[in-house]
Scaffold this active site. Structure first.
Site, PDB file in Angstrom:
ATOM      1  N   THR A   7      74.237  41.273  23.252  1.00 50.16           N
ATOM      2  CA  THR A   7      74.255  40.234  24.191  1.00 50.16           C
ATOM      3  C   THR A   7      75.609  39.470  24.159  1.00 50.16           C
ATOM      4  O   THR A   7      76.428  39.721  23.307  1.00 50.16           O
ATOM      5  CB  THR A   7      73.212  39.170  23.514  1.00 50.16           C
ATOM      6  OG1 THR A   7      73.064  37.941  24.120  1.00 50.16           O
ATOM      7  CG2 THR A   7      73.681  38.610  22.064  1.00 50.16           C
ATOM      8  N   ASP A  66      65.554  39.497  26.091  1.00 43.15           N
ATOM      9  CA  ASP A  66      65.627  38.967  27.672  1.00 43.15           C
ATOM     10  C   ASP A  66      64.823  37.649  27.672  1.00 43.15           C
ATOM     11  O   ASP A  66      63.574  37.894  27.205  1.00 43.15           O
ATOM     12  CB  ASP A  66      65.150  40.064  28.457  1.00 43.15           C
ATOM     13  CG  ASP A  66      65.874  39.778  30.002  1.00 43.15           C
ATOM     14  OD1 ASP A  66      66.686  39.120  30.285  1.00 43.15           O
ATOM     15  OD2 ASP A  66      64.857  40.032  30.820  1.00 43.15           O
ATOM     16  N   GLY A 141      71.728  26.694  27.158  1.00 45.03           N
ATOM     17  CA  GLY A 141      70.961  26.931  28.100  1.00 45.03           C
ATOM     18  C   GLY A 141      70.249  25.835  28.523  1.00 45.03           C
ATOM     19  O   GLY A 141      70.491  24.514  28.685  1.00 45.03           O
ATOM     20  N   LYS A 161      64.254  24.763  15.743  1.00 45.41           N
ATOM     21  CA  LYS A 161      63.973  25.316  17.032  1.00 45.41           C
ATOM     22  C   LYS A 161      63.356  26.643  16.718  1.00 45.41           C
ATOM     23  O   LYS A 161      62.460  27.223  17.311  1.00 45.41           O
ATOM     24  CB  LYS A 161      65.415  25.418  17.787  1.00 45.41           C
ATOM     25  CG  LYS A 161      65.068  26.227  19.131  1.00 45.41           C
ATOM     26  CD  LYS A 161      66.373  26.530  19.807  1.00 45.41           C
ATOM     27  CE  LYS A 161      65.969  27.611  20.994  1.00 45.41           C
ATOM     28  NZ  LYS A 161      67.274  27.716  21.886  1.00 45.41           N
TER      29      LYS A 161
HETATM   30  P1  ITT Z   1      72.576  38.319  27.527  1.00 44.00           P
HETATM   31  O1  ITT Z   1      71.849  38.932  28.617  1.00 44.00           O
HETATM   32  O2  ITT Z   1      73.676  38.898  27.461  1.00 44.00           O
HETATM   33  O3  ITT Z   1      71.877  38.598  26.291  1.00 44.00           O
HETATM   34  P2  ITT Z   1      72.064  35.594  28.619  1.00 44.00           P
HETATM   35  O4  ITT Z   1      72.164  34.205  28.438  1.00 44.00           O
HETATM   36  O5  ITT Z   1      72.600  36.176  30.279  1.00 44.00           O
HETATM   37  O6  ITT Z   1      72.686  36.579  27.684  1.00 44.00           O
HETATM   38  P3  ITT Z   1      69.324  35.988  29.397  1.00 44.00           P
HETATM   39  O7  ITT Z   1      69.280  36.698  30.697  1.00 44.00           O
HETATM   40  O8  ITT Z   1      68.100  36.530  28.642  1.00 44.00           O
HETATM   41  O9  ITT Z   1      70.439  36.043  28.552  1.00 44.00           O
HETATM   42  O10 ITT Z   1      69.000  34.552  29.515  1.00 44.00           O
HETATM   43  C1  ITT Z   1      68.298  33.808  30.572  1.00 44.00           C
HETATM   44  C2  ITT Z   1      68.719  32.494  30.693  1.00 44.00           C
HETATM   45  O11 ITT Z   1      68.058  31.612  29.966  1.00 44.00           O
HETATM   46  C3  ITT Z   1      70.379  32.007  30.246  1.00 44.00           C
HETATM   47  O12 ITT Z   1      70.665  31.045  31.489  1.00 44.00           O
HETATM   48  C4  ITT Z   1      70.085  31.381  29.031  1.00 44.00           C
HETATM   49  O13 ITT Z   1      71.296  30.303  28.918  1.00 44.00           O
HETATM   50  C5  ITT Z   1      68.670  30.624  29.097  1.00 44.00           C
HETATM   51  N1  ITT Z   1      68.305  30.767  27.699  1.00 44.00           N
HETATM   52  C6  ITT Z   1      68.010  31.978  26.877  1.00 44.00           C
HETATM   53  N2  ITT Z   1      67.337  31.599  25.654  1.00 44.00           N
HETATM   54  C7  ITT Z   1      67.348  30.156  25.648  1.00 44.00           C
HETATM   55  C8  ITT Z   1      66.837  29.170  24.931  1.00 44.00           C
HETATM   56  O14 ITT Z   1      66.321  29.664  23.532  1.00 44.00           O
HETATM   57  N3  ITT Z   1      66.961  28.144  25.135  1.00 44.00           N
HETATM   58  C9  ITT Z   1      67.414  27.805  26.406  1.00 44.00           C
HETATM   59  N4  ITT Z   1      67.881  28.331  27.288  1.00 44.00           N
HETATM   60  C10 ITT Z   1      67.645  29.746  26.695  1.00 44.00           C
END
Ligand code: ITT
Length: 183
Positions: A7, A66, A141, A161
């Site tokens: 990641t 994901d 995020g 969390k």
């Molecule tokens: P990788 O694919 O490199 O793992 P990414 O941040 O792009 O990183 P995702 O596609 O899984 O990963 O993330 C989806 C979105 O949701 C992304 O904008 C994250 O910041 C957000 N996200 C993921 N987990 C979260 C959490 O626990 N709390 C808040 N936002 C989250």
């Protein structure tokens, strides 16, 4: 032996390390696996984990996470496109869009895909909550706009969390399976 977490998101790694501390070291690995176009987090994560394990040619297992935020009143948007939406319109504007809806319910879902030389397994976790105006400095995020039991995820520390979150629940399912397997 270490688990390689594939990641670019350090927030995910922090949470996995906190959760898996007593089980196995977690090493962050950056590998640009193909993010297939799919409505299924499970398909995206499974494909990513398999491709990365095969490409890196190393024995240590890999995990891919994901995650999506699914807003009920918006038909599940942004869902599997959550990263794209955060990068383009951003968290505040997604909140503004949702704030116009009476129904503010939303859900986070994480699929963790694990791959090693014997195959691939997936573990899912979800949490239901309510979208609110941004509050809190922690997490990452969409955490500041997602409220659970009166607190946003950004107002919780990592342990709090993990105890209730989508990722915490997926990590719990993974940890249980992994421990049984090692036994
Ligand atoms: P990788 O694919 O490199 O793992 P990414 O941040 O792009 O990183 P995702 O596609 O899984 O990963 O993330 C989806 C979105 O949701 C992304 O904008 C994250 O910041 C957000 N996200 C993921 N987990 C979260 C959490 O626990 N709390 C808040 N936002 C989250």
């Amino acid at each position: 032996m270490a688990i390689r977490f594939v990641t670019s998101n350090e927030g995910k790694v922090r949470e996995a390390r906190e959760y898996l501390a007593d089980i196995e070291p977690v090493e962050q690995v950056q590998y640009d696996y193909t993010e297939i176009q799919s409505d299924s987090l499970e398909e995206i994560a499974t494909h990513g984990a398999r491709e990365t394990f095969d490409a890196l040619e190393d024995d240590d297992p890999v995990i891919v996470d994901d995650t999506g935020l699914f807003v009920d009143a918006l038909g599940g948007f942004p869902g599997p496109y959550s990263a794209y939406v955060e990068d383009t319109v951003g968290v505040d504007r997604l909140w503004r869009l949702a704030s116009e809806e009476e129904d503010k319910r939303a859900r986070f879902t994480t699929v963790l895909a694990y791959a090693d030389e014997t195959g691939t397994e997936t573990f899912t976790g979800s949490v239901a909550g309510t979208l609110v105006a941004p509050r809190g400095e922690g997490g990452f995020g969409y955490d500041p706009i997602f409220e659970y039991n009166g607190q946003t995820l950004a107002e919780m520390d990592t342990e709090e969390k993990n105890a209730i979150s989508h990722r915490g629940r997926a990590l719990a399912a993974f940890a249980e399976w992994y421990a049984d397997r090692e036994a």
